[in-house]
Design an enzyme around this catalytic site. Structure first.
Site, PDB file in Angstrom:
ATOM      1  CE1 TYR A 103      14.000  37.053   7.240  1.00 27.44           C
ATOM      2  CE2 TYR A 103      16.096  35.467   7.874  1.00 27.44           C
ATOM      3  CZ  TYR A 103      15.031  36.589   7.600  1.00 27.44           C
ATOM      4  OH  TYR A 103      16.010  36.762   5.949  1.00 27.44           O
TER       5      TYR A 103
ATOM      6  CG  ASN B  41      12.857  45.524   1.721  1.00 32.87           C
ATOM      7  OD1 ASN B  41      12.385  46.272   2.861  1.00 32.87           O
ATOM      8  ND2 ASN B  41      14.114  45.798   1.222  1.00 32.87           N
TER       9      ASN B  41
ATOM     10  CB  CYS C 223      15.326  43.784   5.860  1.00 35.63           C
ATOM     11  SG  CYS C 223      15.708  44.314   4.060  1.00 35.63           S
ATOM     12  CG  HIS C 224      21.912  45.699   6.026  1.00 33.37           C
ATOM     13  ND1 HIS C 224      20.199  46.440   5.957  1.00 33.37           N
ATOM     14  CD2 HIS C 224      21.981  45.827   7.107  1.00 33.37           C
ATOM     15  CE1 HIS C 224      20.538  47.021   6.805  1.00 33.37           C
ATOM     16  NE2 HIS C 224      21.725  46.700   7.594  1.00 33.37           N
TER      17      HIS C 224
ATOM     18  CD  GLU D  94      24.778  48.634  10.007  1.00 36.27           C
ATOM     19  OE1 GLU D  94      24.338  47.599  10.931  1.00 36.27           O
ATOM     20  OE2 GLU D  94      23.717  49.265   9.371  1.00 36.27           O
TER      21      GLU D  94
END
Length: 115
Positions: free
Chosen positions: A28, A51, A59-60, A88
């Site tokens: 952030y 969101n 955002c994850h 991922e």
DNA sequence: AATATGGCACAAA
DNA sequence: CTTTGTGCCATAT
């Protein structure tokens, strides 16, 4: 110097966040810094919380500066968040990212001087 | 408009 | 390594 804007450009934040490649994570604070608000880390979280561009903005992929996951709609979402990240390529162990520095992607501050 | 809350960061103990 | 305290900003009610 003409400093007029005081609030964070949501669109800019989302754009930058979308630029984060898969398998990489950011913080952030880094995002806040990228948009020209080095002290608005929390504000970034607030934007994520809203969101407005759900799956459009990953955002994850945003985590704490400590390498921990942070939030995601509560402790429940953390499990999901961790799973998405793991899928991922970002391994998450015990609520912490493994090799955080390795997966960390610093956002280019090229747009910091955005009007 | 004011208060409360929150998906943060950093320093100190 | 964990806990506490402080700063900072956006959103919701």
């Amino acid at each position: 110097m003409s400093v007029k804007k005081k609030v964070i450009d949501r669109g800019l934040v989302y754009e930058l966040l979308k630029k984060v490649p898969k398998g990489r994570v950011t913080t952030y604070g880094a995002l806040a810094r990228a948009v020209g608000h080095p002290d608005s880390a929390r504000a970034i979280g607030a934007l994520m919380r809203s969101n407005p561009y759900a799956p459009t903005v990953p955002c994850h992929r945003v985590v704490y500066s400590d390498g921990r996951l942070g939030g995601y709609g509560g402790i429940k979402g953390l499990g999901k968040k961790a799973r998405m990240l793991a899928r991922e390529g970002v391994k998450v162990k015990n609520g912490r990212i493994v090799n955080f520095e390795k997966h960390y992607f610093e956002i280019p501050q090229t747009l910091s001087s955005y009007p």
